[in-house]
Design a protein around this motif. Structure first.
Motif, short mmCIF file in Angstrom:
data_model
loop_
_atom_site.label_atom_id
_atom_site.label_comp_id
_atom_site.label_asym_id
_atom_site.label_seq_id
_atom_site.Cartn_x
_atom_site.Cartn_y
_atom_site.Cartn_z
N UNK A 294 80.32 -3.33 7.01
CA UNK A 294 79.32 -3.64 5.99
C UNK A 294 77.98 -2.97 6.30
N UNK A 295 77.61 -2.96 7.58
CA UNK A 295 76.35 -2.31 7.96
C UNK A 295 76.43 -0.81 7.69
N UNK A 296 77.55 -0.19 8.04
CA UNK A 296 77.72 1.24 7.80
C UNK A 296 77.59 1.56 6.32
N UNK A 297 78.26 0.78 5.49
CA UNK A 297 78.19 1.00 4.04
C UNK A 297 76.76 0.82 3.54
N UNK A 298 76.07 -0.20 4.04
CA UNK A 298 74.70 -0.44 3.61
C UNK A 298 73.78 0.71 4.00
N UNK A 299 73.93 1.21 5.24
CA UNK A 299 73.09 2.31 5.71
C UNK A 299 73.34 3.58 4.89
N UNK A 300 74.60 3.91 4.64
CA UNK A 300 74.94 5.12 3.89
C UNK A 300 74.43 5.03 2.46
N UNK A 301 74.72 3.92 1.78
CA UNK A 301 74.28 3.77 0.39
C UNK A 301 72.76 3.72 0.30
N UNK A 302 72.12 3.11 1.27
CA UNK A 302 70.66 3.05 1.31
C UNK A 302 70.07 4.44 1.45
N UNK A 303 70.65 5.26 2.33
CA UNK A 303 70.13 6.61 2.54
C UNK A 303 70.35 7.47 1.30
N UNK A 304 71.49 7.34 0.65
CA UNK A 304 71.74 8.09 -0.59
C UNK A 304 70.73 7.70 -1.67
N UNK A 305 70.42 6.42 -1.75
CA UNK A 305 69.43 5.95 -2.71
C UNK A 305 68.06 6.53 -2.41
N UNK A 306 67.68 6.53 -1.12
CA UNK A 306 66.40 7.11 -0.72
C UNK A 306 66.34 8.59 -1.08
N UNK A 307 67.43 9.32 -0.84
CA UNK A 307 67.46 10.74 -1.19
C UNK A 307 67.28 10.97 -2.67
N UNK A 308 67.94 10.15 -3.50
CA UNK A 308 67.82 10.31 -4.95
C UNK A 308 66.39 10.03 -5.42
N UNK A 309 65.77 8.98 -4.89
CA UNK A 309 64.40 8.65 -5.26
C UNK A 309 63.45 9.75 -4.80
N UNK A 310 63.68 10.29 -3.61
CA UNK A 310 62.83 11.36 -3.07
C UNK A 310 62.90 12.62 -3.93
N UNK A 311 64.11 13.00 -4.33
CA UNK A 311 64.26 14.17 -5.21
C UNK A 311 63.55 13.94 -6.54
N UNK A 312 63.60 12.70 -7.03
CA UNK A 312 62.89 12.39 -8.27
C UNK A 312 61.39 12.60 -8.13
N UNK A 313 60.81 12.18 -6.98
CA UNK A 313 59.38 12.37 -6.74
C UNK A 313 59.04 13.86 -6.65
N UNK A 314 59.87 14.63 -5.96
CA UNK A 314 59.61 16.07 -5.80
C UNK A 314 59.54 16.76 -7.15
N UNK A 315 60.45 16.42 -8.03
CA UNK A 315 60.45 17.05 -9.36
C UNK A 315 59.34 16.49 -10.23
N UNK A 316 59.01 15.20 -10.07
CA UNK A 316 57.95 14.60 -10.87
C UNK A 316 56.60 15.22 -10.54
N UNK A 317 56.35 15.50 -9.25
CA UNK A 317 55.07 16.07 -8.85
C UNK A 317 55.04 17.59 -8.92
N UNK A 318 56.19 18.18 -9.28
CA UNK A 318 56.31 19.66 -9.41
C UNK A 318 55.89 20.35 -8.11
N UNK A 319 56.38 19.84 -7.00
CA UNK A 319 56.07 20.45 -5.71
C UNK A 319 56.73 21.82 -5.64
N UNK A 320 55.95 22.83 -5.36
CA UNK A 320 56.49 24.19 -5.27
C UNK A 320 55.46 25.10 -4.63
#
Length: 352
Positions: free
Chosen positions: A326-352
């Motif tokens: 359960x901890x492994x699943x929580x850590x993996x899914x949590x990290x995937x969620x963080x990555x998706x939110x981070x990519x959203x911020x990068x595109x929202x702020x037009x970092x380039x």
């Protein structure tokens, strides 16, 4: 003279367990040096190795009562002292270089990631404490965040060891795999650096993950990571307000070693959080001599490793193993969620 005798008595009570924790700490740092010599870098840092070595020793040998005072002291007080010293390592002035929208964006990512990760953990039937440890570890700065949050919410050694163990393994995999993701998504140096700073756990790991994409990625990743680490103070402050609910949670066996166990009438804000914020302010106003910054960081690191050794020595391996899937699943899914939110911020702020 009479006041000296209680101190001597306390020292005698603490010495066996404290000496054992220091021995495990020495073994952890020695193993890290062997890794660096053999592979050019330490894939598992001393902080993680201390827990692994302590847990292994605890699995092979059950200490009697004379060892517990020193182990408990190391797991509680030394950890809280390390959190205070972390305030010297961060300056608020560095943060303003990122600009207001980037600052707000990083804060938003951390807050959303903690909320989403906590929800994931609870849906996977993790205890509130464990779910918070995983959420804060993934969303802020991995092992350091787990170590800092643990005494605030009263997490026990089993929870801390399990969450650090799983996030440590995943952290190594992220460092190795993130450059491939950056290439696959066609991210430029600044975009990839921001992604690394928002998702990788420790500052040295950010440098390792960002280096393949060039100097701009390293600079952006380091800056973003420093801002992300600064969220640790406000998050701990907020958790100290809601932590009484966690401490009243019933139906749990009392652990041998509790990370930061405090009496019910303790002040609303833990002393070590106040100390962290005061030292951060002192550093920001240049009241801390520059020559003391690096030594303070080294002492904080050492104390944290000693406290992790203590937590490992208090771990019930069967309890950690039962939560593994359960901890492994929580850590993996949590990290995937963080990555998706981070990519959203990068595109929202037009970092380039």
């Amino acid at each position: 003279m009479a006041s000296i005798f209680p101190l001597r008595s306390a020292a005698r009570r603490l010495f066996p367990g404290l000496a054992l924790c220091l021995a495990v700490t020495g073994a952890a740092f020695a193993t890290q040096r062997v890794e660096e010599f053999a592979f050019g870098r330490a894939w598992l840092e001393a902080l993680v190795l201390a827990i692994l070595i302590g847990t292994t020793l605890r699995s092979l040998w059950t200490p009697d009562s004379r060892w517990f005072p020193g182990i408990t002291f190391s797991a509680k007080f030394l950890l809280e002292a390390a959190v205070v010293l972390l305030g010297v390592s961060v300056s608020a002035r560095t943060i303003w270089a990122a600009g207001p929208w980037m600052l707000l964006g990083i804060a938003g990512v951390v807050i959303m990631a903690i909320g989403a990760s906590f929800l994931i953990g609870r849906l996977l039937h993790l205890s509130p404490r464990m779910a918070l440890l995983v959420a804060c570890g993934n969303s802020i700065c991995g092992n350091s965040a787990i170590a800092a949050v643990a005494p605030v919410i009263g997490a026990d050694g089993d929870d801390v060891a399990a969450s650090i163990g799983f996030t440590a393994v995943l952290g190594v995999l992220v460092v190795l795999g993130l450059p491939l993701l950056g290439i696959a998504l066609h991210l430029d140096g600044l975009q990839y650096g921001a992604l690394a700073g928002l998702t990788v756990y420790a500052v040295p790991q950010v440098l390792a993950a960002a280096a393949p994409m060039g100097a701009s990625a390293v600079q952006m990743g380091t800056l973003v990571k420093l801002v992300r680490v600064l969220m640790l103070g406000p998050v701990c402050l907020l958790l100290s307000v809601v932590s009484p609910r966690l401490r009243e949670e019933g139906g749990e066996a009392a652990p041998h070693v509790v990370a930061g166990e405090r009496p019910a009438l303790h002040h609303l804000v833990p002393w070590f959080i106040v100390g962290f914020l005061l030292l951060l302010a002192a550093r920001s106003f240049r009241l801390v001599p520059h020559a003391l910054i690096a030594p303070a960081g080294s002492v904080a690191t050492f104390l944290t490793v000693v406290s992790m050794a203590a937590l490992g020595l208090g771990v019930d391996v069967r309890s950690v193993a039962s939560a593994g899937g359960r901890v492994t699943a929580a850590v993996v899914l949590s990290l995937l969620t963080l990555g998706a939110i981070s990519l959203g911020l990068i595109h929202l702020l037009h970092i380039a």
